[in-house]
Design a protein around this motif. Sequence first.
Motif, PDB file in Angstrom:
ATOM      1  N   PHE A   3     141.668-129.911  50.816  1.00 11.84           N
ATOM      2  CA  PHE A   3     142.108-129.172  49.650  1.00 11.84           C
ATOM      3  C   PHE A   3     142.495-127.786  50.104  1.00 11.84           C
ATOM      4  CE2 PHE A   3     137.550-128.870  49.903  1.00 11.84           C
ATOM      5  CZ  PHE A   3     137.275-127.532  49.714  1.00 11.84           C
ATOM      6  N   ARG A   5     144.807-123.972  48.665  1.00 10.08           N
ATOM      7  CA  ARG A   5     145.689-123.286  47.730  1.00 10.08           C
ATOM      8  C   ARG A   5     147.035-123.177  48.408  1.00 10.08           C
ATOM      9  NH1 ARG A   5     143.010-117.880  46.845  1.00 10.08           N
ATOM     10  NH2 ARG A   5     141.843-118.530  48.621  1.00 10.08           N
ATOM     11  N   ARG A   6     148.096-123.449  47.652  1.00 11.15           N
ATOM     12  CA  ARG A   6     149.436-123.368  48.213  1.00 11.15           C
ATOM     13  C   ARG A   6     150.323-122.626  47.246  1.00 11.15           C
ATOM     14  NH1 ARG A   6     150.967-129.336  49.837  1.00 11.15           N
ATOM     15  NH2 ARG A   6     152.853-128.288  50.479  1.00 11.15           N
ATOM     16  N   LEU A   9     155.405-124.438  45.972  1.00  9.44           N
ATOM     17  CA  LEU A   9     155.653-125.867  45.864  1.00  9.44           C
ATOM     18  C   LEU A   9     156.838-126.128  44.950  1.00  9.44           C
ATOM     19  CD1 LEU A   9     152.095-127.383  45.426  1.00  9.44           C
ATOM     20  CD2 LEU A   9     153.609-127.678  47.360  1.00  9.44           C
ATOM     21  N   THR A  19     147.679-122.898  43.004  1.00  7.50           N
ATOM     22  CA  THR A  19     147.804-124.348  43.059  1.00  7.50           C
ATOM     23  C   THR A  19     146.734-124.856  44.001  1.00  7.50           C
ATOM     24  OG1 THR A  19     150.174-124.317  42.665  1.00  7.50           O
ATOM     25  CG2 THR A  19     149.275-126.290  43.663  1.00  7.50           C
ATOM     26  N   THR A  21     145.387-128.132  45.969  1.00  8.65           N
ATOM     27  CA  THR A  21     145.890-129.420  46.434  1.00  8.65           C
ATOM     28  C   THR A  21     144.715-130.260  46.913  1.00  8.65           C
ATOM     29  OG1 THR A  21     147.959-128.399  47.107  1.00  8.65           O
ATOM     30  CG2 THR A  21     147.459-130.551  48.056  1.00  8.65           C
ATOM     31  N   THR A  23     143.720-133.920  48.579  1.00  6.39           N
ATOM     32  CA  THR A  23     144.248-135.086  49.277  1.00  6.39           C
ATOM     33  C   THR A  23     143.106-135.911  49.854  1.00  6.39           C
ATOM     34  OG1 THR A  23     144.479-133.906  51.366  1.00  6.39           O
ATOM     35  CG2 THR A  23     146.397-133.918  49.916  1.00  6.39           C
ATOM     36  N   ASP A  57     147.523-125.203  38.447  1.00  8.40           N
ATOM     37  CA  ASP A  57     148.038-126.475  38.925  1.00  8.40           C
ATOM     38  C   ASP A  57     147.110-127.100  39.958  1.00  8.40           C
ATOM     39  OD1 ASP A  57     150.372-126.524  37.393  1.00  8.40           O
ATOM     40  OD2 ASP A  57     151.418-125.254  38.824  1.00  8.40           O
ATOM     41  N   CYS A  58     146.932-128.405  39.853  1.00  7.68           N
ATOM     42  CA  CYS A  58     146.157-129.167  40.816  1.00  7.68           C
ATOM     43  C   CYS A  58     147.004-130.363  41.231  1.00  7.68           C
ATOM     44  CB  CYS A  58     144.831-129.615  40.200  1.00  7.68           C
ATOM     45  SG  CYS A  58     143.762-130.485  41.361  1.00  7.68           S
ATOM     46  N   ASP A  59     147.481-130.345  42.466  1.00 13.10           N
ATOM     47  CA  ASP A  59     148.313-131.416  43.007  1.00 13.10           C
ATOM     48  C   ASP A  59     147.394-132.509  43.544  1.00 13.10           C
ATOM     49  OD1 ASP A  59     149.917-133.096  44.537  1.00 13.10           O
ATOM     50  OD2 ASP A  59     151.100-131.462  45.369  1.00 13.10           O
ATOM     51  N   ARG A  91     149.277-132.370  38.768  1.00 14.92           N
ATOM     52  CA  ARG A  91     150.623-132.688  39.249  1.00 14.92           C
ATOM     53  C   ARG A  91     150.559-133.921  40.134  1.00 14.92           C
ATOM     54  NH1 ARG A  91     154.804-129.310  37.411  1.00 14.92           N
ATOM     55  NH2 ARG A  91     153.966-127.274  36.973  1.00 14.92           N
ATOM     56  N   ARG A  92     151.650-134.705  40.107  1.00 10.40           N
ATOM     57  CA  ARG A  92     151.795-135.891  40.968  1.00 10.40           C
ATOM     58  C   ARG A  92     150.582-136.819  40.825  1.00 10.40           C
ATOM     59  NH1 ARG A  92     153.609-135.666  46.394  1.00 10.40           N
ATOM     60  NH2 ARG A  92     151.585-134.834  46.958  1.00 10.40           N
TER      61      ARG A  92
END
Length: 124
Positions: A3, A5-6, A9, A19, A21, A23, A57-59, A91-92
């Motif tokens: 995880f 922060r980005r 995007l 954001t 992220t 994965t 946002d959380c991808d 998101r996604r």
Amino acid sequence: MNFARRSGLPGVDAENPITLTVTGRVSRAVVPDLCAELERALAGPRGAALTPGAAVDCDVGGMIRPDLTAVEAVARLGLVARRAGHTLRLRRVPPELRALLDLVGLADVVTLEEGPEERVPGLH
């Protein structure tokens, strides 16, 4: 499980500087770390720049085999965002996670990005 922060995007609102992220496979052991990372981001200068009520946002497009632990993570991240006066926008969202959120009634608690889902190639 990773995880981070980005910024910058594609498709992320430029007004929203935060954001998170997520994965990989989400385990129960990393849920507190995810929440702590979001709390730090919201307490920092970027979090202070967010307008009240703005979405964080959380991808989650890179999640592998989302299960009820992933749902718990989403619920707890949503609480962290809400306590700071914001909402959590996913998101996604993989179809499996979307179905689980619908099943447990959390689809109405967090904002799910609408539109075609984009998966990270090679991750299922």
